[in-house]
Design an enzyme around this catalytic site. Structure first.
Site, PDB file in Angstrom:
ATOM      1  N   SER A 124      26.688  40.660  53.128  1.00 51.00           N
ATOM      2  CA  SER A 124      28.146  39.585  53.509  1.00 51.00           C
ATOM      3  C   SER A 124      27.683  38.368  55.070  1.00 51.00           C
ATOM      4  O   SER A 124      27.331  39.912  55.546  1.00 51.00           O
ATOM      5  CB  SER A 124      29.230  39.622  52.484  1.00 51.00           C
ATOM      6  OG  SER A 124      30.160  38.880  53.399  1.00 51.00           O
ATOM      7  N   TYR A 149      36.170  46.001  52.537  1.00 48.69           N
ATOM      8  CA  TYR A 149      35.256  45.249  52.050  1.00 48.69           C
ATOM      9  C   TYR A 149      33.955  45.595  52.544  1.00 48.69           C
ATOM     10  O   TYR A 149      33.129  45.808  52.562  1.00 48.69           O
ATOM     11  CB  TYR A 149      36.234  44.316  50.296  1.00 48.69           C
ATOM     12  CG  TYR A 149      34.983  42.991  50.640  1.00 48.69           C
ATOM     13  CD1 TYR A 149      33.866  43.330  49.748  1.00 48.69           C
ATOM     14  CD2 TYR A 149      34.347  42.355  51.158  1.00 48.69           C
ATOM     15  CE1 TYR A 149      32.637  42.973  49.027  1.00 48.69           C
ATOM     16  CE2 TYR A 149      33.894  41.065  50.823  1.00 48.69           C
ATOM     17  CZ  TYR A 149      32.529  41.596  49.967  1.00 48.69           C
ATOM     18  OH  TYR A 149      31.447  41.435  49.408  1.00 48.69           O
ATOM     19  N   LYS A 153      29.915  46.693  53.309  1.00 47.78           N
ATOM     20  CA  LYS A 153      28.779  46.582  53.432  1.00 47.78           C
ATOM     21  C   LYS A 153      28.580  46.804  54.685  1.00 47.78           C
ATOM     22  O   LYS A 153      27.412  46.953  54.852  1.00 47.78           O
ATOM     23  CB  LYS A 153      29.327  44.397  53.217  1.00 47.78           C
ATOM     24  CG  LYS A 153      29.889  44.245  51.950  1.00 47.78           C
ATOM     25  CD  LYS A 153      28.747  44.365  50.652  1.00 47.78           C
ATOM     26  CE  LYS A 153      29.324  43.802  49.953  1.00 47.78           C
ATOM     27  NZ  LYS A 153      28.132  44.362  48.787  1.00 47.78           N
TER      28      LYS A 153
HETATM   29  P1  NAD Z   1      30.488  40.044  40.862  1.00 47.09           P
HETATM   30  O1  NAD Z   1      32.055  40.765  40.659  1.00 47.09           O
HETATM   31  O2  NAD Z   1      30.619  39.112  39.614  1.00 47.09           O
HETATM   32  O3  NAD Z   1      29.485  41.132  40.275  1.00 47.09           O
HETATM   33  C1  NAD Z   1      29.403  42.809  40.795  1.00 47.09           C
HETATM   34  C2  NAD Z   1      28.473  42.696  39.562  1.00 47.09           C
HETATM   35  O4  NAD Z   1      28.744  44.555  39.523  1.00 47.09           O
HETATM   36  C3  NAD Z   1      29.920  43.576  38.264  1.00 47.09           C
HETATM   37  O5  NAD Z   1      29.200  42.347  36.779  1.00 47.09           O
HETATM   38  C4  NAD Z   1      30.393  44.333  38.080  1.00 47.09           C
HETATM   39  O6  NAD Z   1      30.522  44.279  36.440  1.00 47.09           O
HETATM   40  C5  NAD Z   1      29.528  45.249  38.728  1.00 47.09           C
HETATM   41  N1  NAD Z   1      29.062  46.591  38.788  1.00 47.09           N
HETATM   42  C6  NAD Z   1      30.394  46.629  39.826  1.00 47.09           C
HETATM   43  N2  NAD Z   1      30.204  48.502  40.419  1.00 47.09           N
HETATM   44  C7  NAD Z   1      30.135  49.066  39.324  1.00 47.09           C
HETATM   45  C8  NAD Z   1      29.843  49.931  39.721  1.00 47.09           C
HETATM   46  N3  NAD Z   1      29.857  51.010  40.381  1.00 47.09           N
HETATM   47  N4  NAD Z   1      28.068  50.069  38.398  1.00 47.09           N
HETATM   48  C9  NAD Z   1      27.782  49.124  37.684  1.00 47.09           C
HETATM   49  N5  NAD Z   1      28.363  47.994  38.252  1.00 47.09           N
HETATM   50  C10 NAD Z   1      28.912  47.413  38.512  1.00 47.09           C
HETATM   51  O7  NAD Z   1      30.081  39.299  42.291  1.00 47.09           O
HETATM   52  P2  NAD Z   1      29.039  38.359  41.823  1.00 47.09           P
HETATM   53  O8  NAD Z   1      29.789  37.634  43.492  1.00 47.09           O
HETATM   54  O9  NAD Z   1      28.132  38.183  41.953  1.00 47.09           O
HETATM   55  O10 NAD Z   1      28.644  39.303  43.704  1.00 47.09           O
HETATM   56  C11 NAD Z   1      27.625  40.512  43.680  1.00 47.09           C
HETATM   57  C12 NAD Z   1      27.088  40.941  45.171  1.00 47.09           C
HETATM   58  O11 NAD Z   1      27.192  40.282  46.559  1.00 47.09           O
HETATM   59  C13 NAD Z   1      28.368  41.835  45.786  1.00 47.09           C
HETATM   60  O12 NAD Z   1      27.906  43.072  46.194  1.00 47.09           O
HETATM   61  C14 NAD Z   1      28.944  41.398  46.813  1.00 47.09           C
HETATM   62  O13 NAD Z   1      29.745  42.211  47.300  1.00 47.09           O
HETATM   63  C15 NAD Z   1      27.985  40.313  47.327  1.00 47.09           C
HETATM   64  N6  NAD Z   1      28.321  39.406  47.706  1.00 47.09           N
HETATM   65  C16 NAD Z   1      29.793  38.482  47.255  1.00 47.09           C
HETATM   66  C17 NAD Z   1      29.403  36.804  47.814  1.00 47.09           C
HETATM   67  C18 NAD Z   1      29.952  35.989  46.740  1.00 47.09           C
HETATM   68  O14 NAD Z   1      31.168  35.838  47.995  1.00 47.09           O
HETATM   69  N7  NAD Z   1      30.579  35.986  45.639  1.00 47.09           N
HETATM   70  C19 NAD Z   1      29.629  37.173  49.563  1.00 47.09           C
HETATM   71  C20 NAD Z   1      28.796  37.761  50.043  1.00 47.09           C
HETATM   72  C21 NAD Z   1      28.689  39.101  49.288  1.00 47.09           C
HETATM   73  C1  UD1 Z   2      36.054  35.305  51.833  1.00 49.11           C
HETATM   74  C2  UD1 Z   2      36.766  36.610  52.558  1.00 49.11           C
HETATM   75  C3  UD1 Z   2      35.157  37.342  52.977  1.00 49.11           C
HETATM   76  C4  UD1 Z   2      34.085  37.123  51.909  1.00 49.11           C
HETATM   77  C5  UD1 Z   2      34.256  35.954  50.960  1.00 49.11           C
HETATM   78  C6  UD1 Z   2      33.223  36.285  50.276  1.00 49.11           C
HETATM   79  C7  UD1 Z   2      38.706  36.778  53.705  1.00 49.11           C
HETATM   80  C8  UD1 Z   2      39.550  36.540  54.443  1.00 49.11           C
HETATM   81  N1  UD1 Z   2      37.480  36.580  53.397  1.00 49.11           N
HETATM   82  O1  UD1 Z   2      35.442  34.500  53.036  1.00 49.11           O
HETATM   83  O2  UD1 Z   2      35.558  38.494  53.489  1.00 49.11           O
HETATM   84  O3  UD1 Z   2      32.720  37.771  51.659  1.00 49.11           O
HETATM   85  O4  UD1 Z   2      35.698  35.382  50.506  1.00 49.11           O
HETATM   86  O5  UD1 Z   2      33.808  36.921  49.003  1.00 49.11           O
HETATM   87  O6  UD1 Z   2      39.389  37.110  52.307  1.00 49.11           O
HETATM   88  N2  UD1 Z   2      40.786  28.622  51.245  1.00 49.11           N
HETATM   89  C9  UD1 Z   2      41.716  27.601  50.814  1.00 49.11           C
HETATM   90  N3  UD1 Z   2      42.755  27.774  50.274  1.00 49.11           N
HETATM   91  C10 UD1 Z   2      42.554  28.965  49.034  1.00 49.11           C
HETATM   92  C11 UD1 Z   2      41.247  29.468  49.211  1.00 49.11           C
HETATM   93  C12 UD1 Z   2      40.835  29.535  50.728  1.00 49.11           C
HETATM   94  O7  UD1 Z   2      42.278  26.416  52.228  1.00 49.11           O
HETATM   95  O8  UD1 Z   2      43.068  28.900  48.303  1.00 49.11           O
HETATM   96  C13 UD1 Z   2      39.954  28.159  52.778  1.00 49.11           C
HETATM   97  C14 UD1 Z   2      39.838  29.428  52.987  1.00 49.11           C
HETATM   98  O9  UD1 Z   2      41.079  29.295  54.144  1.00 49.11           O
HETATM   99  C15 UD1 Z   2      38.465  29.275  53.520  1.00 49.11           C
HETATM  100  C16 UD1 Z   2      37.883  28.602  53.194  1.00 49.11           C
HETATM  101  O10 UD1 Z   2      38.784  27.902  52.048  1.00 49.11           O
HETATM  102  O11 UD1 Z   2      38.477  28.356  54.975  1.00 49.11           O
HETATM  103  C17 UD1 Z   2      37.205  29.103  52.307  1.00 49.11           C
HETATM  104  O12 UD1 Z   2      37.859  30.043  51.870  1.00 49.11           O
HETATM  105  P1  UD1 Z   2      36.967  32.033  50.756  1.00 49.11           P
HETATM  106  O13 UD1 Z   2      36.177  31.048  49.681  1.00 49.11           O
HETATM  107  O14 UD1 Z   2      38.170  32.847  50.297  1.00 49.11           O
HETATM  108  O15 UD1 Z   2      35.716  32.265  51.655  1.00 49.11           O
HETATM  109  P2  UD1 Z   2      35.919  33.314  53.455  1.00 49.11           P
HETATM  110  O16 UD1 Z   2      37.238  33.003  54.015  1.00 49.11           O
HETATM  111  O17 UD1 Z   2      35.123  32.064  54.246  1.00 49.11           O
END
Ligand code: NAD
Ligand code: UD1
Length: 338
Positions: A124, A149, A153
């Site tokens: 991330s 969290y 990572k």
């Molecule tokens: P998500 O929660 O939709 O998907 C994660 C999946 O992993 C889920 O289906 C959950 O059931 C499964 N899981 C969790 N722990 C497990 C375990 N111990 N064994 C087996 N399965 C398990 O999340 P996502 O948004 O699809 O994210 C996927 C990956 O990308 C995650 O590692 C997340 O941290 C990373 N990531 C997500 C974002 C984002 O904004 N969505 C941003 C940066 C990184």
């Molecule tokens: C957040 C996490 C980051 C994580 C990422 C993806 C925090 C501090 N950071 O990032 O670690 O990797 O999500 O899961 O939580 N916002 C609003 N109103 C809302 C929600 C968000 O104004 O109800 C704004 C936030 O202030 C920000 C932007 O929208 O400026 C994006 O927010 P968000 O989607 O939570 O992502 P990040 O803050 O980038």
């Protein structure tokens, strides 16, 4: 070629499984369903007209993993499984360290024992911390994460780098995602968070379907053009296609590489609100509230390394991200249902 997709029933994993099937890979999804439902996998099969093998198991369960590797010939792993809520990680840091870090170590040990040493990992942009200035480049210092969290990572990146240093037969790709939004354009799969969402787009979608009254914008006094936070939102299908390129890379050569997956463009909260309003054809109720603790002004990527080395770049613009998210949410106001 057969790819094991941990966490493949989740948001990004399901979109990636779909693109893997479309690209002709055999897909084995392993998920413990702690944050997802098998309905997403069924819909991936429905969209592609192809079968994915689904295994309900936990990445911390070494015996289950050994069985999966013994019973299937797996060429590479895309590792999405993990817990991902920032606020929850403050309440339950040990659960986050155990699930994400111990889980990854167990997975890698099972991979090593099975002789499968190719892994693409979901990292991330959070590993860049709050001190680097955007555009963020892969060679910038990491280490000052701002929540447990994010620290998981960071540590997993280090664990995978050390694993490669110790055994150069490994092939590791660390993908640093920026802010994934959007949904597959069929409107059949998308993001389905539990409870009240923390992230911006899922929160807005709850307002769109009338489940929450209004969006609260966290702060309008940031050092940005319109005062609201700026982020690098990326369409989840572009992100999924980045994984296809990364898997080709790990299948083709050994090494340990890090890539940003972002668009390189920063949009503010007000830009996202305007994009959604355009897609739904009406104004979105909102108010300005105080800043959220830990939020930074601006975070966007320099995506040039992924373009140069993976031949990948994001193609879908903000309008497309908003249209596709809205199509998914209006067609599925309760997500995947109960
Ligand atoms: P998500 O929660 O939709 O998907 C994660 C999946 O992993 C889920 O289906 C959950 O059931 C499964 N899981 C969790 N722990 C497990 C375990 N111990 N064994 C087996 N399965 C398990 O999340 P996502 O948004 O699809 O994210 C996927 C990956 O990308 C995650 O590692 C997340 O941290 C990373 N990531 C997500 C974002 C984002 O904004 N969505 C941003 C940066 C990184
Ligand atoms: C957040 C996490 C980051 C994580 C990422 C993806 C925090 C501090 N950071 O990032 O670690 O990797 O999500 O899961 O939580 N916002 C609003 N109103 C809302 C929600 C968000 O104004 O109800 C704004 C936030 O202030 C920000 C932007 O929208 O400026 C994006 O927010 P968000 O989607 O939570 O992502 P990040 O803050 O980038």
């Amino acid at each position: 070629m057969s790819i094991l997709v941990t966490g493949g029933a989740g948001y990004i994993g399901s979109h990636t499984a779909l693109e893997l099937l479309n690209a002709g890979y055999d897909v084995i999804i392993l998920d413990n369903l702690c944050n997802s439902k098998t309905e997403s996998v069924k819909r991936v099969e429905e969209i592609t007209g192809k079968k994915a093998k689904f295994i309900e198991a936990d990445i911390r369960d070494r015996e289950a993993l050994d069985r999966v590797f013994a019973q299937n010939s797996i060429d590479a792993v895309i590792h999405f499984a993990g817990l991902k809520s920032v606020p929850e990680s403050w309440q339950k840091p040990l659960d986050y360290y155990e699930n994400n870090i111990s889980g990854t170590v167990t997975l890698c040990k099972a991979m090593q024992a099975a002789g499968c040493k190719k892994i693409v990992f979901s990292s991330s942009a959070t590993v860049y911390g709050a001190e680097n200035e955007s555009p963020l480049r892969e060679d910038m210092p990491t280490g000052k994460t701002t929540n447990p969290y994010g620290t998981t990572k960071l540590y997993i990146e280090k664990i995978l780098q050390d694993t490669y240093e110790a055994d150069k037969e490994w092939s590791v790709c660390l993908l640093r995602y920026f802010n994934p939004i959007g949904a597959h354009e069929s409107g059949r799969i998308g993001e389905d968070p539990r409870g009240i969402p923390n992230n911006l787009m899922p929160y807005i979608m709850r307002v769109v379907v009338g489940k929450l009254p209004e969006l609260t914008i966290y702060g309008n006094d940031f050092n940005t053009p319109d005062g609201t936070g700026v982020r690098d939102y990326i369409h989840v299908v572009d992100l999924a296609l980045g994984h296809i390129k990364a898997v080709e890379k790990v299948l083709g050569e050994t090494g340990c590489n890090i890539y940003n997956l972002g668009t390189g463009i920063g949009y503010s909260v007000l830009d996202i609100k305007a994009g959604v309003e355009k897609a739904i054809g009406r104004p979105l109720p909102f108010k300005f509230g105080p800043r959220r603790a830990g939020d930074i002004d601006t975070c966007f990527s320099d995506p040039s390394k992924a373009k140069a080395e993976l031949g990948w770049e994001a193609k879908r613009d903000l309008d497309k991200m908003c249209e596709d998210t809205v199509r998914w949410q209006l067609g599925n106001p309760d997500g995947y249902g109960d």
